[in-house]
Design a protein around this motif. Structure first.
Motif, PDB file in Angstrom:
ATOM      1  N   VAL A   1       0.863  -1.177   0.000  1.00 36.65           N
ATOM      2  CA  VAL A   1       0.000   0.000   0.000  1.00 36.65           C
ATOM      3  C   VAL A   1       0.897   1.223   0.000  1.00 36.65           C
ATOM      4  CG1 VAL A   1      -1.813   1.270   1.196  1.00 36.65           C
ATOM      5  CG2 VAL A   1      -1.796  -1.232   1.267  1.00 36.65           C
ATOM      6  N   PHE A   2       0.844   1.995  -1.089  1.00 33.07           N
ATOM      7  CA  PHE A   2       1.593   3.229  -1.215  1.00 33.07           C
ATOM      8  C   PHE A   2       0.606   4.362  -1.480  1.00 33.07           C
ATOM      9  CE2 PHE A   2       5.050   0.356  -3.094  1.00 33.07           C
ATOM     10  CZ  PHE A   2       5.720   0.239  -1.878  1.00 33.07           C
ATOM     11  N   ASN A   3       0.652   5.391  -0.651  1.00 39.14           N
ATOM     12  CA  ASN A   3      -0.218   6.557  -0.823  1.00 39.14           C
ATOM     13  C   ASN A   3      -1.697   6.165  -0.888  1.00 39.14           C
ATOM     14  OD1 ASN A   3       2.070   8.305  -1.015  1.00 39.14           O
ATOM     15  ND2 ASN A   3       2.330   7.638  -3.142  1.00 39.14           N
ATOM     16  N   GLY A   4      -2.087   5.216  -0.056  1.00 42.93           N
ATOM     17  CA  GLY A   4      -3.491   4.828   0.041  1.00 42.93           C
ATOM     18  C   GLY A   4      -4.001   3.961  -1.092  1.00 42.93           C
ATOM     19  N   LYS A   5      -3.094   3.484  -1.941  1.00 40.60           N
ATOM     20  CA  LYS A   5      -3.478   2.672  -3.090  1.00 40.60           C
ATOM     21  C   LYS A   5      -2.698   1.363  -3.070  1.00 40.60           C
ATOM     22  CE  LYS A   5      -4.082   3.287  -8.119  1.00 40.60           C
ATOM     23  NZ  LYS A   5      -3.991   4.278  -9.220  1.00 40.60           N
ATOM     24  N   ILE A   6      -3.297   0.298  -3.603  1.00 42.85           N
ATOM     25  CA  ILE A   6      -2.633  -0.998  -3.624  1.00 42.85           C
ATOM     26  C   ILE A   6      -1.853  -1.163  -4.927  1.00 42.85           C
ATOM     27  CG2 ILE A   6      -2.964  -3.505  -3.600  1.00 42.85           C
ATOM     28  CD1 ILE A   6      -5.595  -2.989  -2.062  1.00 42.85           C
ATOM     29  N   TYR A   7      -0.589  -1.522  -4.782  1.00 47.25           N
ATOM     30  CA  TYR A   7       0.258  -1.838  -5.934  1.00 47.25           C
ATOM     31  C   TYR A   7       0.735  -3.282  -5.787  1.00 47.25           C
ATOM     32  CZ  TYR A   7       0.272   3.157  -6.860  1.00 47.25           C
ATOM     33  OH  TYR A   7      -0.118   4.444  -7.127  1.00 47.25           O
ATOM     34  N   ILE A   8       0.690  -4.022  -6.888  1.00 45.29           N
ATOM     35  CA  ILE A   8       1.062  -5.425  -6.873  1.00 45.29           C
ATOM     36  C   ILE A   8       2.236  -5.616  -7.827  1.00 45.29           C
ATOM     37  CG2 ILE A   8       0.268  -7.797  -7.192  1.00 45.29           C
ATOM     38  CD1 ILE A   8      -2.638  -6.515  -7.021  1.00 45.29           C
TER      39      ILE A   8
ATOM     40  N   ASN B   1      14.677 -27.580 -12.134  1.00 47.03           N
ATOM     41  CA  ASN B   1      15.419 -26.323 -12.091  1.00 47.03           C
ATOM     42  C   ASN B   1      14.522 -25.124 -12.359  1.00 47.03           C
ATOM     43  OD1 ASN B   1      17.980 -27.443 -11.597  1.00 47.03           O
ATOM     44  ND2 ASN B   1      18.277 -27.883 -13.777  1.00 47.03           N
ATOM     45  N   GLY B   2      13.293 -25.379 -12.833  1.00 51.12           N
ATOM     46  CA  GLY B   2      12.384 -24.286 -13.132  1.00 51.12           C
ATOM     47  C   GLY B   2      12.716 -23.542 -14.407  1.00 51.12           C
ATOM     48  N   ASP B   3      13.366 -24.221 -15.361  1.00 54.49           N
ATOM     49  CA  ASP B   3      13.740 -23.550 -16.604  1.00 54.49           C
ATOM     50  C   ASP B   3      12.527 -23.041 -17.378  1.00 54.49           C
ATOM     51  OD1 ASP B   3      16.428 -24.006 -16.156  1.00 54.49           O
ATOM     52  OD2 ASP B   3      16.449 -25.898 -17.255  1.00 54.49           O
ATOM     53  N   GLN B   4      11.371 -23.689 -17.162  1.00 56.98           N
ATOM     54  CA  GLN B   4      10.149 -23.286 -17.863  1.00 56.98           C
ATOM     55  C   GLN B   4       9.642 -21.918 -17.408  1.00 56.98           C
ATOM     56  OE1 GLN B   4      10.571 -25.701 -15.704  1.00 56.98           O
ATOM     57  NE2 GLN B   4       8.793 -26.049 -14.394  1.00 56.98           N
ATOM     58  N   TYR B   5      10.111 -21.459 -16.254  1.00 56.59           N
ATOM     59  CA  TYR B   5       9.741 -20.133 -15.754  1.00 56.59           C
ATOM     60  C   TYR B   5      10.767 -19.129 -16.294  1.00 56.59           C
ATOM     61  CZ  TYR B   5       6.837 -22.934 -12.649  1.00 56.59           C
ATOM     62  OH  TYR B   5       5.924 -23.831 -12.151  1.00 56.59           O
ATOM     63  N   ALA B   6      10.574 -18.731 -17.559  1.00 53.61           N
ATOM     64  CA  ALA B   6      11.581 -17.954 -18.290  1.00 53.61           C
ATOM     65  C   ALA B   6      11.189 -16.486 -18.409  1.00 53.61           C
ATOM     66  CB  ALA B   6      11.799 -18.574 -19.667  1.00 53.61           C
ATOM     67  N   MET B   7      10.665 -15.902 -17.344  1.00 54.18           N
ATOM     68  CA  MET B   7      10.157 -14.540 -17.382  1.00 54.18           C
ATOM     69  C   MET B   7      11.234 -13.532 -17.788  1.00 54.18           C
ATOM     70  SD  MET B   7       8.986 -16.564 -14.828  1.00 54.18           S
ATOM     71  CE  MET B   7       8.444 -16.340 -13.151  1.00 54.18           C
ATOM     72  N   LYS B   8      10.804 -12.454 -18.464  1.00 57.09           N
ATOM     73  CA  LYS B   8      11.778 -11.495 -18.989  1.00 57.09           C
ATOM     74  C   LYS B   8      11.406 -10.038 -18.753  1.00 57.09           C
ATOM     75  CE  LYS B   8       9.749 -12.166 -23.594  1.00 57.09           C
ATOM     76  NZ  LYS B   8      10.028 -12.620 -24.983  1.00 57.09           N
ATOM     77  N   ASP B   9      10.256  -9.770 -18.110  1.00 59.71           N
ATOM     78  CA  ASP B   9       9.951  -8.384 -17.737  1.00 59.71           C
ATOM     79  C   ASP B   9       8.951  -8.378 -16.595  1.00 59.71           C
ATOM     80  OD1 ASP B   9       7.350  -8.737 -18.785  1.00 59.71           O
ATOM     81  OD2 ASP B   9       7.839  -7.775 -20.681  1.00 59.71           O
ATOM     82  N   PHE B  10       8.720  -7.186 -16.053  1.00 59.09           N
ATOM     83  CA  PHE B  10       7.744  -7.007 -14.972  1.00 59.09           C
ATOM     84  C   PHE B  10       6.663  -6.021 -15.396  1.00 59.09           C
ATOM     85  CE2 PHE B  10      11.551  -7.849 -12.116  1.00 59.09           C
ATOM     86  CZ  PHE B  10      11.162  -9.140 -11.790  1.00 59.09           C
ATOM     87  N   HIS B  11       5.421  -6.377 -15.110  1.00 64.41           N
ATOM     88  CA  HIS B  11       4.287  -5.459 -15.210  1.00 64.41           C
ATOM     89  C   HIS B  11       3.793  -5.208 -13.791  1.00 64.41           C
ATOM     90  CE1 HIS B  11       2.922  -5.785 -19.612  1.00 64.41           C
ATOM     91  NE2 HIS B  11       4.091  -6.404 -19.538  1.00 64.41           N
ATOM     92  N   ILE B  12       3.501  -3.972 -13.447  1.00 64.25           N
ATOM     93  CA  ILE B  12       2.999  -3.635 -12.116  1.00 64.25           C
ATOM     94  C   ILE B  12       1.497  -3.374 -12.201  1.00 64.25           C
ATOM     95  CG2 ILE B  12       3.149  -1.978 -10.214  1.00 64.25           C
ATOM     96  CD1 ILE B  12       6.119  -1.623 -11.061  1.00 64.25           C
ATOM     97  N   LEU B  13       0.761  -3.994 -11.293  1.00 65.90           N
ATOM     98  CA  LEU B  13      -0.687  -3.828 -11.239  1.00 65.90           C
ATOM     99  C   LEU B  13      -1.045  -2.850 -10.129  1.00 65.90           C
ATOM    100  CD1 LEU B  13      -1.721  -7.610 -11.491  1.00 65.90           C
ATOM    101  CD2 LEU B  13      -1.122  -6.021 -13.347  1.00 65.90           C
ATOM    102  N   SER B  14      -2.171  -2.161 -10.276  1.00 65.85           N
ATOM    103  CA  SER B  14      -2.625  -1.251  -9.223  1.00 65.85           C
ATOM    104  C   SER B  14      -4.138  -1.296  -9.110  1.00 65.85           C
ATOM    105  CB  SER B  14      -2.147   0.179  -9.494  1.00 65.85           C
ATOM    106  OG  SER B  14      -2.616   0.648 -10.740  1.00 65.85           O
ATOM    107  N   MET B  15      -4.627  -0.987  -7.907  1.00 68.79           N
ATOM    108  CA  MET B  15      -6.067  -0.973  -7.654  1.00 68.79           C
ATOM    109  C   MET B  15      -6.356  -0.033  -6.502  1.00 68.79           C
ATOM    110  SD  MET B  15      -6.046  -4.939  -6.291  1.00 68.79           S
ATOM    111  CE  MET B  15      -7.803  -5.103  -6.104  1.00 68.79           C
ATOM    112  N   ASP B  16      -7.469   0.673  -6.582  1.00 69.80           N
ATOM    113  CA  ASP B  16      -7.837   1.622  -5.534  1.00 69.80           C
ATOM    114  C   ASP B  16      -8.482   0.946  -4.337  1.00 69.80           C
ATOM    115  OD1 ASP B  16      -6.966   3.948  -6.887  1.00 69.80           O
ATOM    116  OD2 ASP B  16      -8.796   3.972  -8.090  1.00 69.80           O
TER     117      ASP B  16
END
Length: 375
Positions: free
Chosen positions: A70-77, A92-107
């Motif tokens: 919770v930042f400034n009264g809002k939820i960020y995920i 080894n989890g090689d199938q989890y090949a993530m390459k970027d981040f998206h940030i979600l938010s909700m009031d």
């Protein structure tokens, strides 16, 4: 995963977990979509015939490992961003090949969820090689800090940090990983006195077992130490410097003990730490929560200090659909909430979706059990 037939899976959930594990393997082997982003339609019922307790927060992309704040009264995920790289499942989890981040938010809980786009891409992390795994975030000194594990050019996990003036980014990565960092799953907690700590580590693909002697052993165990009668590997904890970019001390063990004060053992698969730690403070006590991994529970232990020792209390989330369990806990407008993930949208272990449900502390300080399915 390839060794799922050896795992301890509660009878009530075993058919669902195993079915989806092998569906995930087959999908990865046969996938023709190496950059899948759009998700399938959510099923109203799980394969076990029950309904899901909660619905996915977002369906346009696959998200997992939600670190909520919770930042400034809002939820960020701050979640992982799953996609199908066409890599077969393995330990080894090689199938989890993530390459970027998206940030979600909700009031508000139950309100509209916004995908704020790419906040950090692996190509903009100078030292990164591959596999941008579960992140966390923090706010201090007027800036936002995004912490992330990623393998370096030699396939060794370390933890990096990126900085932004906004909670949604974009974030600029520091040129090198945090000195002394290793393994995965950073979780950052700021105490009421302003001190900030990082909890981190994960066995098997997270490589924690390869650091047992303080240095990385490339030929070390691929799973855990396999020493049933010795203390289990456990979460690491280190205090951060005030600039939030470095450890102020050498990481130490956050030891988890039973009610007699004895460390949990390697054989305690239903109780011991595997990955995905989180810290929250409730009525002056420190709640270390974490995933038991191959037995698919979320468990918790309580300590009197941020370093522990933490006394094991029990589990509070039954196994979800899918193999992994990774979570966060926040207080928002007088209630507590658990953010977690499952595989409702895809039925594939490496393509997950984030969910949220209320978390309740009982009058005695214990956490009420949550079942991710309802009749």
């Amino acid at each position: 995963m390839l060794k799922l037939i050896k795992l301890k899976i509660p009878a009530a959930i075993a058919p669902t977990v195993i079915a989806f594990a092998f569906m995930g393997t087959a999908s990865a082997q046969n996938s023709a979509k190496s950059n899948q982003t759009k998700t399938e339609t959510a099923s109203p019922k799980a394969p076990n015939g029950k309904h899901y307790l909660s619905q996915p927060l977002i369906k346009s992309i696959y998200t997992a490992d939600p670190s909520a704040h919770v930042f400034n009264g809002k939820i960020y995920i701050y979640p992982s961003h799953d996609y199908d790289a066409g890599i077969p499942d393995n330990d080894n989890g090689d199938q989890y090949a993530m390459k970027d981040f998206h940030i979600l938010s909700m009031d508000k809980i139950g309100g509209k969820v916004t995908d704020n786009g790419v906040a950090l891409d692996i190509k903009n992390i100078p030292w990164a090689g591959k596999q941008l795994w579960a992140p966390d975030a923090a706010f201090k000194n007027g800036k936002y800090y995004l912490y992330f594990p990623v393998k370096d050019k030699h396939d060794v996990f370390h933890i990096g940090v990126a900085v932004s003036n906004k909670p949604t980014g974009p974030f600029k990565a520091e040129p090198k990983p945090i000195a002394g960092s290793f393994s995965i799953d950073p979780a950052v907690f700021t105490d009421t006195d302003g001190s900030t700590y990082m909890y981190f580590g994960g066995i098997w693909g997270g490589q924690l077992q390869r650091w047992k002697d303080g240095k990385y052993d490339a030929n070390g165990s691929k799973t855990d130490l396999q020493q049933d009668e010795k203390p289990a590997l456990t979460v690491k904890v280190a205090k951060l410097t005030n600039n939030m970019l470095e450890f102020s001390e050498k990481p130490r063990d956050g030891v988890i003990v039973d009610k007699n004060g004895k460390p949990l053992l390697g054989k305690d698969h239903d109780k011991r730490f595997f990955e995905g730690s989180w810290m929250h403070k409730y009525k002056g006590k420190y709640y270390l929560t974490y995933s038991t991994g191959d037995t698919h529970f979320l468990a918790y232990a309580i300590g009197k200090t941020p370093y522990g020792p933490f006394v094991y209390q029990g589990t509070f989330l039954e196994p979800v659909q899918g193999w992994t369990t990774h979570h966060s806990i926040i207080e928002f407008k007088g209630k507590w909430y658990l953010f977690y993930h499952d595989t409702q949208l895809s039925g594939k272990n490496h393509l997950r979706n984030v969910k949220v449900t209320e978390l309740i502390h009982n009058p005695d300080g214990s956490i009420k059990m949550i079942d991710p399915f309802v009749d």
